[in-house]
Write a protein that holds these residues in place. Structure first.
Motif, PDB file in Angstrom:
ATOM      1  N   MET A 242      20.226  46.601  13.338  1.00 33.89           N
ATOM      2  CA  MET A 242      20.451  46.784  11.905  1.00 33.89           C
ATOM      3  C   MET A 242      20.623  48.239  11.510  1.00 33.89           C
ATOM      4  SD  MET A 242      20.569  43.690  10.842  1.00 33.89           S
ATOM      5  CE  MET A 242      20.240  43.530   9.075  1.00 33.89           C
ATOM      6  N   ASP A 243      20.389  49.170  12.438  1.00 35.70           N
ATOM      7  CA  ASP A 243      20.596  50.591  12.145  1.00 35.70           C
ATOM      8  C   ASP A 243      21.987  51.068  12.527  1.00 35.70           C
ATOM      9  OD1 ASP A 243      18.045  50.671  11.217  1.00 35.70           O
ATOM     10  OD2 ASP A 243      17.211  51.824  12.877  1.00 35.70           O
ATOM     11  N   PHE A 244      22.735  50.237  13.233  1.00 33.58           N
ATOM     12  CA  PHE A 244      24.071  50.642  13.648  1.00 33.58           C
ATOM     13  C   PHE A 244      25.028  50.690  12.458  1.00 33.58           C
ATOM     14  CE2 PHE A 244      22.758  49.770  17.986  1.00 33.58           C
ATOM     15  CZ  PHE A 244      23.521  50.674  18.715  1.00 33.58           C
ATOM     16  N   LYS A 245      26.041  51.512  12.597  1.00 35.63           N
ATOM     17  CA  LYS A 245      27.123  51.563  11.627  1.00 35.63           C
ATOM     18  C   LYS A 245      28.290  50.759  12.202  1.00 35.63           C
ATOM     19  CE  LYS A 245      29.793  54.898   8.886  1.00 35.63           C
ATOM     20  NZ  LYS A 245      30.037  56.341   8.629  1.00 35.63           N
ATOM     21  N   PHE A 246      28.790  49.804  11.459  1.00 37.37           N
ATOM     22  CA  PHE A 246      29.852  48.923  11.934  1.00 37.37           C
ATOM     23  C   PHE A 246      31.165  49.276  11.233  1.00 37.37           C
ATOM     24  CE2 PHE A 246      25.880  46.687  12.527  1.00 37.37           C
ATOM     25  CZ  PHE A 246      26.006  46.146  13.799  1.00 37.37           C
ATOM     26  N   MET A 247      32.215  49.409  12.043  1.00 36.89           N
ATOM     27  CA  MET A 247      33.526  49.788  11.511  1.00 36.89           C
ATOM     28  C   MET A 247      34.559  48.717  11.866  1.00 36.89           C
ATOM     29  SD  MET A 247      32.514  52.679  10.278  1.00 36.89           S
ATOM     30  CE  MET A 247      34.047  53.454   9.756  1.00 36.89           C
ATOM     31  N   ARG A 248      35.539  48.553  10.996  1.00 36.38           N
ATOM     32  CA  ARG A 248      36.645  47.623  11.260  1.00 36.38           C
ATOM     33  C   ARG A 248      37.952  48.409  11.186  1.00 36.38           C
ATOM     34  NH1 ARG A 248      36.675  42.363   7.799  1.00 36.38           N
ATOM     35  NH2 ARG A 248      35.405  41.617   9.539  1.00 36.38           N
ATOM     36  N   MET A 249      38.801  48.192  12.195  1.00 37.66           N
ATOM     37  CA  MET A 249      40.083  48.868  12.230  1.00 37.66           C
ATOM     38  C   MET A 249      41.077  48.136  11.331  1.00 37.66           C
ATOM     39  SD  MET A 249      41.451  51.547  13.829  1.00 37.66           S
ATOM     40  CE  MET A 249      40.621  51.708  15.418  1.00 37.66           C
ATOM     41  N   THR A 250      41.704  48.865  10.418  1.00 28.24           N
ATOM     42  CA  THR A 250      42.694  48.269   9.519  1.00 28.24           C
ATOM     43  C   THR A 250      44.054  48.233  10.198  1.00 28.24           C
ATOM     44  OG1 THR A 250      43.323  50.384   8.518  1.00 28.24           O
ATOM     45  CG2 THR A 250      41.422  49.222   7.570  1.00 28.24           C
ATOM     46  N   GLU A 251      45.006  47.577   9.545  1.00 30.32           N
ATOM     47  CA  GLU A 251      46.357  47.468  10.103  1.00 30.32           C
ATOM     48  C   GLU A 251      47.032  48.824  10.212  1.00 30.32           C
ATOM     49  OE1 GLU A 251      48.503  44.704   7.749  1.00 30.32           O
ATOM     50  OE2 GLU A 251      47.345  42.949   8.397  1.00 30.32           O
ATOM     51  N   THR A 252      46.614  49.755   9.403  1.00 29.47           N
ATOM     52  CA  THR A 252      47.214  51.098   9.445  1.00 29.47           C
ATOM     53  C   THR A 252      46.519  52.029  10.437  1.00 29.47           C
ATOM     54  OG1 THR A 252      45.790  51.828   7.631  1.00 29.47           O
ATOM     55  CG2 THR A 252      47.949  50.923   7.046  1.00 29.47           C
ATOM     56  N   GLY A 253      45.535  51.495  11.159  1.00 29.28           N
ATOM     57  CA  GLY A 253      44.845  52.300  12.163  1.00 29.28           C
ATOM     58  C   GLY A 253      43.646  53.060  11.631  1.00 29.28           C
ATOM     59  N   GLU A 254      43.320  52.858  10.373  1.00 30.75           N
ATOM     60  CA  GLU A 254      42.158  53.537   9.809  1.00 30.75           C
ATOM     61  C   GLU A 254      40.897  52.711  10.040  1.00 30.75           C
ATOM     62  OE1 GLU A 254      43.024  54.128   5.725  1.00 30.75           O
ATOM     63  OE2 GLU A 254      44.579  55.628   6.084  1.00 30.75           O
ATOM     64  N   VAL A 258      32.103  48.539   7.423  1.00 33.23           N
ATOM     65  CA  VAL A 258      31.725  47.181   7.019  1.00 33.23           C
ATOM     66  C   VAL A 258      30.243  46.918   7.332  1.00 33.23           C
ATOM     67  CG1 VAL A 258      34.056  46.234   7.212  1.00 33.23           C
ATOM     68  CG2 VAL A 258      32.552  46.269   9.240  1.00 33.23           C
ATOM     69  N   SER A 259      29.462  48.001   7.394  1.00 34.97           N
ATOM     70  CA  SER A 259      28.056  47.881   7.803  1.00 34.97           C
ATOM     71  C   SER A 259      27.261  46.949   6.896  1.00 34.97           C
ATOM     72  CB  SER A 259      27.398  49.266   7.840  1.00 34.97           C
ATOM     73  OG  SER A 259      28.087  50.124   8.725  1.00 34.97           O
ATOM     74  N   GLU A 260      27.420  47.107   5.594  1.00 32.09           N
ATOM     75  CA  GLU A 260      26.646  46.285   4.669  1.00 32.09           C
ATOM     76  C   GLU A 260      27.012  44.812   4.788  1.00 32.09           C
ATOM     77  OE1 GLU A 260      23.999  46.648   2.732  1.00 32.09           O
ATOM     78  OE2 GLU A 260      23.867  48.616   3.693  1.00 32.09           O
ATOM     79  N   TRP A 261      28.291  44.544   4.984  1.00 30.80           N
ATOM     80  CA  TRP A 261      28.741  43.153   5.145  1.00 30.80           C
ATOM     81  C   TRP A 261      28.118  42.534   6.396  1.00 30.80           C
ATOM     82  CZ3 TRP A 261      31.572  40.886   9.132  1.00 30.80           C
ATOM     83  CH2 TRP A 261      31.977  39.559   8.897  1.00 30.80           C
ATOM     84  N   VAL A 262      28.083  43.306   7.520  1.00 30.85           N
ATOM     85  CA  VAL A 262      27.506  42.803   8.768  1.00 30.85           C
ATOM     86  C   VAL A 262      26.013  42.554   8.598  1.00 30.85           C
ATOM     87  CG1 VAL A 262      26.990  43.370  11.169  1.00 30.85           C
ATOM     88  CG2 VAL A 262      29.253  43.899  10.229  1.00 30.85           C
ATOM     89  N   ARG A 263      25.309  43.496   7.980  1.00 28.41           N
ATOM     90  CA  ARG A 263      23.862  43.340   7.805  1.00 28.41           C
ATOM     91  C   ARG A 263      23.535  42.121   6.944  1.00 28.41           C
ATOM     92  NH1 ARG A 263      24.056  49.201   6.729  1.00 28.41           N
ATOM     93  NH2 ARG A 263      23.695  50.266   8.710  1.00 28.41           N
ATOM     94  N   GLU A 268      21.603  36.487   6.566  1.00 27.92           N
ATOM     95  CA  GLU A 268      21.794  35.120   6.084  1.00 27.92           C
ATOM     96  C   GLU A 268      22.037  34.120   7.208  1.00 27.92           C
ATOM     97  OE1 GLU A 268      24.855  34.947   3.169  1.00 27.92           O
ATOM     98  OE2 GLU A 268      23.809  36.242   1.726  1.00 27.92           O
ATOM     99  N   LYS A 269      22.861  34.494   8.172  1.00 21.84           N
ATOM    100  CA  LYS A 269      23.304  33.547   9.189  1.00 21.84           C
ATOM    101  C   LYS A 269      22.525  33.625  10.507  1.00 21.84           C
ATOM    102  CE  LYS A 269      26.789  32.263   6.533  1.00 21.84           C
ATOM    103  NZ  LYS A 269      26.846  30.906   5.939  1.00 21.84           N
ATOM    104  N   ALA A 270      22.007  34.813  10.836  1.00 15.06           N
ATOM    105  CA  ALA A 270      21.307  34.957  12.130  1.00 15.06           C
ATOM    106  C   ALA A 270      20.127  35.915  11.983  1.00 15.06           C
ATOM    107  CB  ALA A 270      22.284  35.463  13.191  1.00 15.06           C
TER     108      ALA A 270
END
Length: 351
Positions: A242-254, A258-263, A268-270
């Motif tokens: 839960m301390d990790f920072k989660f990133m998602r690559m966009t179609e433009t490469g940026e 999305v850390s808050e969404w993952v947490r 809720e789910k796991a």
């Protein structure tokens, strides 16, 4: 050149005016003191007697060495000292890394100064049972570079050993610079007669560090210093999921955070994943790392200390990482007293 001290204007790698090779070795060529040294009477260094008297109240003397810079040696020295002090030992930490003194920062002592008494130089104290001495306390501007030749460095190390009044200590931890240069020779020569318990050598898992650590081990063997063991530092990264920072690559490469969404998804789910600690390798250890090297060189392997953000934060803030028990060392060195630090307990097993 009173008392056998090395002159400040001497050449680098000066053997010392009391050496049999004084004024005669290759390193003496061109030195302004060459003639005086070659004709001066030789004899035992009287400073060694003074050092022996100072060290008579110190039970154990531990060198912390590394072949390569940047492996976390000073962090290890600081946390080892914190751990031993937490076990109610009287501890001194001597920083002989003259050009890069980071110990004052790592023990929260920046801006402190050395004070003198009729007994000698007084260490700067973190707690009543943890005193520190460093050239960092002698430099008014922390950004000022220390540009000293070997003889001047050696002179300061000798002064530290002669002048600092530690009172009675259970442990004196000596944080040395990386390599096998003048400072290492000086500390071994000065402390040799008083009894050095041994050296702990710090490395990281990759070959570029282990190559130099092998040289450090051979240095210890040549000068008669026992290798108490090798610690593999930065052995993987360990951190709660839960301390990790989660990133998602966009179609433009940026990259999009999305850390808050993952947490929220995990909660809720796991929810059973919230208390997991994730570990991954940072350096290539496919060659076997420090453990294999220790087997090959017949020296003790003390264990692995992972990269832990809590440990890094503690070092930056100048405090013990064990006091709040937030540091996690699942593959590290374990003892029965978690509050005192794993490494401190392992060290005690060596005596």
């Amino acid at each position: 050149m009173e008392n056998g001290d090395i002159p400040e204007d001497a050449n680098e790698h000066c053997p010392g005016p009391q050496s049999e090779s004084a004024g005669k070795s290759d390193s003496c060529e061109g030195c302004p003191n060459q003639e005086a040294c070659s004709t001066a009477p030789k004899g035992p260094d009287p400073d060694l007697v003074v050092i022996a008297e100072r060290m008579a109240t110190v039970k154990h003397k531990i060198l912390v060495l590394s072949g390569k810079g940047g492996v976390g040696k000073s962090t290890f020295s600081a946390q080892l000292s914190f751990a031993l002090a937490a076990m109610d030992f009287q501890v001194g930490l001597l920083d002989i890394d003259i050009c890069g003194p980071s110990i004052p920062k790592m023990l929260g002592l920046e801006g402190q100064e050395i004070h003198q008494s009729n007994l000698g130089w007084s260490p700067v104290y973190v707690d009543s049972n943890l005193g520190v001495m460093s050239v960092g306390f002698m430099i008014p501007d922390p950004d000022e570079a220390v540009i000293w030749r070997g003889p001047r460095k050696n002179g300061l190390i000798k002064n530290f050993l002669k002048e600092v009044y530690w009172n009675e200590l259970d442990f004196l931890v000596v944080d040395a610079p990386p390599g096998t240069s003048d400072e290492h020779i000086s500390i071994v020569q000065c402390l040799g007669a008083t009894g050095i318990d041994g050296a702990i050598i710090v490395t990281t898992p990759q070959q570029v560090s282990l190559i130099d650590v092998r040289k450090e081990i051979n240095f210890c063997k040549k000068v008669g210093v026992k290798v108490l063991g090798v610690v593999e530092n930065m052995s993987g990264l360990c951190q709660p999921v839960m301390d990790f920072k989660f990133m998602r690559m966009t179609e433009t490469g940026e990259q999009r955070d999305v850390s808050e969404w993952v947490r929220e998804y995990v909660r809720e789910k796991a929810p059973e994943l919230q208390n997991l600690i994730a570990c991954c390798e940072v350096f290539d250890s496919s060659s076997g790392g420090a453990e294999k090297m220790c087997r090959e060189m017949s020296v003790p392997f003390l264990g692995k200390v992972p990269l832990d953000p809590q440990l890094c934060k503690a070092a930056e803030e100048g405090r013990s990482c064990f006091i709040d028990e937030k540091c996690r060392t699942p593959r590290g060195i374990h003892i029965d007293q978690p509050s005192s630090g794993a490494v401190g307990g392992s060290l005690m097993m060596l005596f």
